[in-house]
Design a protein around this motif. Sequence first.
Motif, mmCIF file in Angstrom:
data_model
loop_
_atom_site.group_PDB
_atom_site.id
_atom_site.type_symbol
_atom_site.label_atom_id
_atom_site.label_comp_id
_atom_site.label_asym_id
_atom_site.label_seq_id
_atom_site.Cartn_x
_atom_site.Cartn_y
_atom_site.Cartn_z
ATOM 1 N N UNK A 56 -66.804 -27.870 142.371
ATOM 2 C CA UNK A 56 -67.636 -27.664 141.179
ATOM 3 C C UNK A 56 -67.101 -28.375 139.941
ATOM 4 N N UNK A 57 -65.864 -28.831 139.986
ATOM 5 C CA UNK A 57 -65.271 -29.481 138.814
ATOM 6 C C UNK A 57 -65.730 -30.918 138.665
ATOM 7 N N UNK A 58 -65.854 -31.342 137.406
ATOM 8 C CA UNK A 58 -66.098 -32.747 137.114
ATOM 9 C C UNK A 58 -64.828 -33.538 137.448
ATOM 10 N N UNK A 59 -64.982 -34.847 137.572
ATOM 11 C CA UNK A 59 -63.813 -35.699 137.770
ATOM 12 C C UNK A 59 -62.834 -35.463 136.628
ATOM 13 N N UNK A 60 -61.561 -35.386 136.929
ATOM 14 C CA UNK A 60 -60.479 -35.094 135.971
ATOM 15 C C UNK A 60 -60.547 -33.669 135.435
ATOM 16 N N UNK A 61 -61.298 -32.793 136.090
ATOM 17 C CA UNK A 61 -61.345 -31.386 135.680
ATOM 18 C C UNK A 61 -60.048 -30.667 136.032
#
Length: 90
Positions: A16-21
Motif C-alpha cells: 500500500x505504500x508509495x515508492x520511498x514510503x
Amino acid sequence: MILQCKKILVKKVYESLNENGIFIIVEKTINEERNSVEDGLCISYVMIMEVVEGFNMTKKEIKDYVTEVGFKKIEYMDELFGAEGAICYK
C-alpha cells in the motif's frame, strides 16, 4: 496463525505504500535468546494468555519480516514511547 497474520499485515502495508514510503513499527522487542528485557517478556506472557499464539518479536525477526516483503532499509530507534521502533523504508 498469529505469525502468518503478522507476515500478511506487513506485506499489505508494503504493497500500500508509495515508492520511498516508510513503515514505522513500535514494539517492545526482546533479546534474541528470549531471556531478557523484562517488560517485553511480561507483555509476551500476557499476550499468550489473551491470544493463544501471541508473542513479542526480536529486532532480527522484525528485520526478517520486513525484508522478506521487500523493504530495503531499516533503522532502529531505542526508547520510542517506552518501546523500541523500527523505521522501514520501501
